[in-house]
Design an enzyme around this catalytic site. Structure first.
Site, mmCIF file in Angstrom:
data_model
loop_
_atom_site.group_PDB
_atom_site.id
_atom_site.type_symbol
_atom_site.label_atom_id
_atom_site.label_comp_id
_atom_site.label_asym_id
_atom_site.label_seq_id
_atom_site.Cartn_x
_atom_site.Cartn_y
_atom_site.Cartn_z
ATOM 1 N N LYS A 82 0.505 7.728 4.557
ATOM 2 C CA LYS A 82 -0.021 6.362 4.465
ATOM 3 C C LYS A 82 -0.845 5.977 5.690
ATOM 4 O O LYS A 82 -1.097 4.807 5.931
ATOM 5 C CB LYS A 82 1.143 5.389 4.278
ATOM 6 C CG LYS A 82 1.954 5.668 3.011
ATOM 7 C CD LYS A 82 3.018 4.616 2.810
ATOM 8 C CE LYS A 82 4.243 5.199 2.155
ATOM 9 N NZ LYS A 82 5.340 4.218 2.090
ATOM 10 N N PRO A 110 0.813 -1.221 0.000
ATOM 11 C CA PRO A 110 0.000 0.000 0.000
ATOM 12 C C PRO A 110 0.850 1.275 0.000
ATOM 13 O O PRO A 110 1.742 1.431 0.814
ATOM 14 C CB PRO A 110 -0.806 -0.109 1.294
ATOM 15 C CG PRO A 110 -0.797 -1.556 1.646
ATOM 16 C CD PRO A 110 0.521 -2.074 1.150
ATOM 17 N N GLU A 111 0.586 2.139 -0.946
ATOM 18 C CA GLU A 111 1.207 3.457 -0.965
ATOM 19 C C GLU A 111 0.093 4.489 -0.828
ATOM 20 O O GLU A 111 -1.069 4.129 -0.666
ATOM 21 C CB GLU A 111 1.991 3.650 -2.271
ATOM 22 C CG GLU A 111 3.155 2.660 -2.390
ATOM 23 C CD GLU A 111 4.370 3.243 -3.096
ATOM 24 O OE1 GLU A 111 4.534 4.474 -3.118
ATOM 25 O OE2 GLU A 111 5.149 2.454 -3.646
ATOM 26 N N ARG A 159 16.433 1.237 -0.723
ATOM 27 C CA ARG A 159 15.500 0.323 -1.380
ATOM 28 C C ARG A 159 15.981 -0.022 -2.787
ATOM 29 O O ARG A 159 16.719 0.731 -3.416
ATOM 30 C CB ARG A 159 14.109 0.966 -1.476
ATOM 31 C CG ARG A 159 13.488 1.335 -0.150
ATOM 32 C CD ARG A 159 13.077 0.124 0.673
ATOM 33 N NE ARG A 159 12.013 -0.625 0.030
ATOM 34 C CZ ARG A 159 10.719 -0.330 0.123
ATOM 35 N NH1 ARG A 159 10.338 0.685 0.850
ATOM 36 N NH2 ARG A 159 9.822 -1.060 -0.493
#
Ligand SMILES: [Zn+2]
Length: 264
Positions: free
Chosen positions: A61, A5-6, A252
């Protein structure tokens, strides 16, 4: 809803939560104790029972579900989702929070890997403490504000975009897509970006988030977007056909086009 989820996913959850819960009263609460972060399932149930949900809010978020009393805070981690009993009558073993609403229907928070969680906050100050220092939400960020934030920033541009204290809501996929659309190498240093590059980056972040929200929270796999091929073996740049490169940026795994996004 699929991938991690972003912001656009959480915006979709916010709307989903609002559609099913706004104006309705909590009749019962069941929670998995391993997902309740700052209280107990019993205290959570006691605080929410009999309360009526207001229109939920979102910051980055985070989903902030206010009632006419306290707020329920949800973070979706890597695998969180919301489920409505009208669409899925049976409970699932990964349903970690069940909100039973008047009328007998259930809104459920499902989370397989249990990153994220649920919090209870009694007022706005407590919401602020749970959320911690967060920058402005990436959805409504004006170019002027974005430029102000970048002006104070040093270091890698991808790390900056994903730093929630600078800017709330940009995750790994949105960052890669926006940098590719803006033709900026993910390891460029913020202080070396030209005015034009900063403006392009703002426009790209905005486009990616808005288009994704329009696609019900899923980042659209447009053929003209990096994300349509990102991570595939032998992926090539949708713009110029150059094989994509992979690196680490902002801690990342990062994909970019070495030809469209040169480091120098
Ligand atoms: Zn390219």
């Amino acid at each position: 809803m699929g991938s991690v989820p972003e912001l656009p996913d959480v915006e979709a959850y916010r709307r989903f939560f609002g559609t099913h819960a706004t104006g309705r009263t909590v009749r019962g609460v069941w929670a998995d104790p391993t997902i309740v972060r700052n209280t107990t399932p019993i205290a959570l149930a006691r605080a929410l029972k009999g309360r009526r949900f207001a229109e939920p809010e979102r910051l980055g978020k985070w989903l902030i579900a206010w009632t006419d009393g306290p707020a329920l805070l949800l973070h979706f981690g890597m695998t969180g989702d919301l489920v409505w009993s009208g669409q899925e009558p049976e409970r699932h073993r990964h349903d970690r929070l069940v909100l039973e609403l008047n009328g007998g229907e259930e809104l459920r928070y499902r989370n397989m890997r249990k990153l994220g969680g649920v919090w209870l906050a009694h007022d706005a100050d407590e919401v602020g403490r749970v959320l911690g220092p967060l920058g402005p939400d990436a959805l409504d960020l004006t170019r002027r504000r974005f430029l102000e934030l970048l002006a104070r920033r040093r270091g890698g541009v991808k790390a900056a975009l994903m730093d929630q204290t600078l800017l709330a809501g940009v995750g790994n996929l949105i960052a890669d897509e926006a940098l590719w659309q803006a033709r900026i190498h993910p390891r460029r240093r913020v202080e070396t970006l030209t005015e034009d590059e900063r403006a392009r980056l703002h426009a790209a972040v905005r486009t990616v988030i808005r288009e994704s929200i329009r696609h019900h929270g899923r980042i659209p796999l447009k053929r003209t977007w990096l994300l349509s091929v990102r991570g595939r073996p032998d992926a090539t740049c949708p713009r110029c056909g150059t094989p994509l490169s992979r690196t680490e940026a902002g801690g990342r795994t990062t994909y970019f086009c070495p030809s469209c996004q040169p480091l120098e």
